[in-house]
Write a protein that holds these residues in place. Structure first.
Motif, PDB file in Angstrom:
ATOM      1  N   GLU A  89      -2.167  -6.788  63.026  1.00 15.48           N
ATOM      2  CA  GLU A  89      -1.290  -7.719  62.316  1.00 15.48           C
ATOM      3  C   GLU A  89       0.123  -7.660  62.912  1.00 15.48           C
ATOM      4  OE1 GLU A  89       0.068  -8.507  57.701  1.00 15.48           O
ATOM      5  OE2 GLU A  89      -0.168  -6.425  58.370  1.00 15.48           O
ATOM      6  N   LEU A  90       0.622  -6.467  63.174  1.00 13.94           N
ATOM      7  CA  LEU A  90       1.954  -6.278  63.745  1.00 13.94           C
ATOM      8  C   LEU A  90       2.049  -6.874  65.144  1.00 13.94           C
ATOM      9  CD1 LEU A  90       4.807  -5.031  63.760  1.00 13.94           C
ATOM     10  CD2 LEU A  90       3.742  -2.873  64.483  1.00 13.94           C
ATOM     11  N   VAL A  91       1.087  -6.550  65.993  1.00 16.57           N
ATOM     12  CA  VAL A  91       1.117  -7.041  67.375  1.00 16.57           C
ATOM     13  C   VAL A  91       1.000  -8.568  67.397  1.00 16.57           C
ATOM     14  CG1 VAL A  91      -0.135  -7.047  69.568  1.00 16.57           C
ATOM     15  CG2 VAL A  91       0.294  -4.882  68.377  1.00 16.57           C
ATOM     16  N   GLU A  92       0.100  -9.119  66.609  1.00 17.89           N
ATOM     17  CA  GLU A  92      -0.057 -10.572  66.573  1.00 17.89           C
ATOM     18  C   GLU A  92       1.212 -11.252  66.059  1.00 17.89           C
ATOM     19  OE1 GLU A  92      -3.638 -10.777  64.232  1.00 17.89           O
ATOM     20  OE2 GLU A  92      -4.876 -11.035  66.023  1.00 17.89           O
ATOM     21  N   ALA A  93       1.864 -10.679  65.056  1.00 18.93           N
ATOM     22  CA  ALA A  93       3.108 -11.255  64.524  1.00 18.93           C
ATOM     23  C   ALA A  93       4.216 -11.202  65.570  1.00 18.93           C
ATOM     24  CB  ALA A  93       3.527 -10.524  63.254  1.00 18.93           C
ATOM     25  N   PHE A  96      -5.729   5.933  67.503  1.00 22.55           N
ATOM     26  CA  PHE A  96      -4.566   5.520  68.276  1.00 22.55           C
ATOM     27  C   PHE A  96      -4.292   4.039  68.031  1.00 22.55           C
ATOM     28  CE2 PHE A  96      -6.657   8.883  70.716  1.00 22.55           C
ATOM     29  CZ  PHE A  96      -5.615   9.775  70.888  1.00 22.55           C
ATOM     30  N   PRO A  97      -3.048   3.650  67.762  1.00 28.48           N
ATOM     31  CA  PRO A  97      -2.742   2.223  67.630  1.00 28.48           C
ATOM     32  C   PRO A  97      -3.087   1.436  68.896  1.00 28.48           C
ATOM     33  CG  PRO A  97      -0.865   3.554  66.950  1.00 28.48           C
ATOM     34  CD  PRO A  97      -1.879   4.485  67.522  1.00 28.48           C
ATOM     35  N   ALA A  98      -2.998   2.066  70.041  1.00 33.13           N
ATOM     36  CA  ALA A  98      -3.331   1.381  71.293  1.00 33.13           C
ATOM     37  C   ALA A  98      -4.785   0.901  71.300  1.00 33.13           C
ATOM     38  CB  ALA A  98      -3.077   2.298  72.484  1.00 33.13           C
ATOM     39  N   ALA A  99      -5.668   1.630  70.643  1.00 33.47           N
ATOM     40  CA  ALA A  99      -7.072   1.197  70.567  1.00 33.47           C
ATOM     41  C   ALA A  99      -7.167  -0.138  69.845  1.00 33.47           C
ATOM     42  CB  ALA A  99      -7.910   2.257  69.865  1.00 33.47           C
ATOM     43  N   ALA A 100      -6.367  -0.329  68.817  1.00 30.99           N
ATOM     44  CA  ALA A 100      -6.354  -1.600  68.088  1.00 30.99           C
ATOM     45  C   ALA A 100      -5.814  -2.722  68.970  1.00 30.99           C
ATOM     46  CB  ALA A 100      -5.517  -1.466  66.824  1.00 30.99           C
ATOM     47  N   ALA A 101      -4.789  -2.435  69.769  1.00 28.54           N
ATOM     48  CA  ALA A 101      -4.233  -3.450  70.667  1.00 28.54           C
ATOM     49  C   ALA A 101      -5.241  -3.839  71.743  1.00 28.54           C
ATOM     50  CB  ALA A 101      -2.944  -2.940  71.306  1.00 28.54           C
ATOM     51  N   ARG A 102      -6.004  -2.870  72.240  1.00 31.79           N
ATOM     52  CA  ARG A 102      -7.018  -3.188  73.246  1.00 31.79           C
ATOM     53  C   ARG A 102      -8.037  -4.182  72.691  1.00 31.79           C
ATOM     54  NH1 ARG A 102      -7.471   2.204  73.728  1.00 31.79           N
ATOM     55  NH2 ARG A 102      -5.871   3.060  75.069  1.00 31.79           N
ATOM     56  N   GLU A 103      -8.350  -4.052  71.394  1.00 35.02           N
ATOM     57  CA  GLU A 103      -9.299  -4.984  70.767  1.00 35.02           C
ATOM     58  C   GLU A 103      -8.756  -6.416  70.742  1.00 35.02           C
ATOM     59  OE1 GLU A 103     -10.022  -3.315  66.899  1.00 35.02           O
ATOM     60  OE2 GLU A 103     -11.276  -1.705  67.706  1.00 35.02           O
ATOM     61  N   LEU A 104      -7.439  -6.567  70.872  1.00 41.29           N
ATOM     62  CA  LEU A 104      -6.807  -7.889  70.890  1.00 41.29           C
ATOM     63  C   LEU A 104      -6.685  -8.463  72.299  1.00 41.29           C
ATOM     64  CD1 LEU A 104      -3.862  -7.430  68.346  1.00 41.29           C
ATOM     65  CD2 LEU A 104      -6.008  -8.668  68.009  1.00 41.29           C
TER      66      LEU A 104
END
Length: 120
Positions: A26-30, A57-65
């Motif tokens: 949500e943060l990265v997309e915003a 790791f938050p980076a794992a969530a960003a990789r999914e994006l």
């Protein structure tokens, strides 16, 4: 193209992997939307978490994006007594034509309290 740094933060209700991924995405997309960016514009991203976040790791969530080709790093935030708990922070370095004053920093949920001057 100028390089700009964009800040942001969010908070978690609990240290849960799925919740961490959801709030991080949500943060990265915003941040990306508010600054009209796509992943090709992103040079690198540094995430930090408070010491009470250990589920992933938050980076794992960003990789999914779709940030697989973007250099990502995670670190632990300083443990300052009385600081806001369960915070994920981001510092993204991007190429953008936006002037420094036009960059939109994104603070979500309880993290708005960290930078009321920048939060929308």
């Amino acid at each position: 193209m100028p390089v700009r740094a964009i800040r942001g933060a969010t908070t978690l209700d609990a240290d849960d992997r799925e919740h961490l991924h959801g709030r991080t995405q949500e943060l990265v997309e915003a941040l990306m939307s508010a600054n009209s960016l796509d992943t090709e514009d992103v040079i690198s991203v540094i995430f930090t978490c408070t010491q009470d976040i250990v589920s992933d790791f938050p980076a794992a969530a960003a990789r999914e994006l779709g940030f697989g080709a973007v250099p990502l790093m995670c670190a632990q935030e300083m443990a300052v007594p009385g600081a806001l708990p369960r915070v994920v922070r981001v510092l993204a370095h991007v190429e953008t034509a936006l002037a420094r004053e036009a960059v939109t920093h994104v603070y979500l949920h309880e993290a708005v309290a960290l930078r009321r001057d920048l939060a929308q």
